[in-house]
Design an enzyme around this catalytic site. Sequence first.
Site, short mmCIF file in Angstrom:
data_model
loop_
_atom_site.label_atom_id
_atom_site.label_comp_id
_atom_site.label_asym_id
_atom_site.label_seq_id
_atom_site.Cartn_x
_atom_site.Cartn_y
_atom_site.Cartn_z
N TYR A 90 0.74 -1.37 -0.02
CA TYR A 90 0.11 -0.18 -0.04
C TYR A 90 0.83 1.24 -0.01
CZ TYR A 90 0.88 1.17 4.86
OH TYR A 90 1.58 1.31 6.12
N ARG A 145 7.83 4.03 -5.08
CA ARG A 145 7.91 3.11 -3.68
C ARG A 145 6.83 1.88 -3.81
NH1 ARG A 145 7.82 5.58 1.92
NH2 ARG A 145 5.52 5.68 1.65
N ARG A 166 -7.11 -20.69 -0.20
CA ARG A 166 -5.93 -20.48 0.86
C ARG A 166 -5.07 -21.42 0.75
NH1 ARG A 166 -4.44 -21.64 5.95
NH2 ARG A 166 -3.68 -19.93 7.20
N LYS A 195 6.29 -1.87 1.73
CA LYS A 195 5.34 -1.13 2.42
C LYS A 195 4.31 -2.11 2.51
CE LYS A 195 3.22 3.43 3.23
NZ LYS A 195 3.45 3.33 4.67
N GLU A 205 12.78 2.91 13.67
CA GLU A 205 11.96 3.98 13.25
C GLU A 205 10.66 3.95 14.25
OE1 GLU A 205 10.31 3.03 9.19
OE2 GLU A 205 10.20 0.75 9.74
N LEU A 240 11.42 1.65 6.62
CA LEU A 240 10.75 2.00 5.39
C LEU A 240 11.57 3.20 4.86
CD1 LEU A 240 8.38 1.29 3.60
CD2 LEU A 240 7.27 3.29 4.60
N1 PDD Z 1 3.15 5.33 7.10
N2 PDD Z 1 7.99 4.24 8.75
C1 PDD Z 1 6.89 3.18 8.59
C2 PDD Z 1 6.86 2.03 9.22
C3 PDD Z 1 5.58 3.82 8.03
O1 PDD Z 1 4.55 3.22 8.02
C4 PDD Z 1 5.66 5.24 7.47
C5 PDD Z 1 4.42 5.78 6.81
C6 PDD Z 1 6.94 5.88 7.36
C7 PDD Z 1 7.05 7.15 6.74
O2 PDD Z 1 6.84 7.08 5.36
P1 PDD Z 1 6.44 8.53 4.48
O3 PDD Z 1 7.19 9.63 4.64
O4 PDD Z 1 6.80 8.04 3.09
O5 PDD Z 1 5.07 8.50 4.80
C8 PDD Z 1 8.23 5.33 8.01
C9 PDD Z 1 2.04 5.65 6.53
C10 PDD Z 1 1.77 7.33 6.84
C11 PDD Z 1 0.94 5.01 6.86
O6 PDD Z 1 0.98 3.63 7.06
O7 PDD Z 1 -0.42 5.53 7.28
#
Ligand code: PDD
Length: 285
Positions: A33, A52, A100, A148, A180, A205
């Site tokens: 996503y 990405r 499944r 992601k 993170e 990420l």
């Molecule tokens: N999440 N690290 C993780 C684990 C994340 O899920 C996200 C973003 C980021 C920041 O990435 P970016 O700057 O590209 O949004 C770092 C989104 C916002 C979410 O899952 O809703």
Amino acid sequence: MNEKVYLNGTYFERNDALVSVFDRGFLFSDAVYEVTAVIKGFLVDWESHLSRLKNSLKEINLSFEMQEKEIFSIQKKLIDVNKIDEGLVYIQITRGVGHRDFNFEEDHFEPTIVIFTQEKKILNTNKAEKGIKIVTFDEMRWKRRDIKTTQLLASSLAKTEASKRGKDDCWFIEDGFITEGSSSNAFIINDNGEVITRELSPKILGGITRSSVLEFCKKNNLNFRESGFTKIEAKYACEAFITSATNFVVPVIEIDGHKIGKGVVGNYVKEIQKLYFNEIQKRLS
Ligand code: PDD
């Protein structure tokens, strides 16, 4: 709520957008996503999010044929019909519906694509102004956090636990170093004004906001370093912050009950927020 959701070629009312229980996204979190910020109806860093997304698809061997232009126009249409001025667009692609089976090689799949919007305040939020308090937890996610995927249970449990403890979010720690946040990248700023964030690797990420912030630091001659930092370094840092598409730049003022710096939003973070905000404004005009 009168709101459209795109699902596999059709725009549905929110409650009518339904996916099979045999979808691998539902059964295995076999899905990737992206979340892209919308400011004044404009998609922020759209190309980087799409690139990405393509990389995430490649990493999980999910072939998906849709044209980039088509994705963009669906997202724009949803922003328009759902009247999103400030908020986000969410896109998810799953491997699709099948038997499944852990082994997906034998089956033929039609990917499921879902796109929806969410209204959300991103600029000038209380958190961006006052800062947030975080707790640290042991890293408990899988080892490919650069992809992601929708496997978000560990992050979701951790963020909920942080909230139960009266805090806003968490940072994960692995082998003594901060990786993170639950859904954001983590930064500290040391006494010399050096901005430090974890280097890119499968452990984090590669945030789009993270890379924009580093780019703006470079452009504006602010020192930065991409390397690991410990909880102790974070505790005794001058300032700290997180970045994500849904928050942009949010100061961190406390970690595990310990004030960072003076325990209030510092000048370096304010400067970085300003740089980020100005750049977004420029792109909008
Ligand atoms: N999440 N690290 C993780 C684990 C994340 O899920 C996200 C973003 C980021 C920041 O990435 P970016 O700057 O590209 O949004 C770092 C989104 C916002 C979410 O899952 O809703």
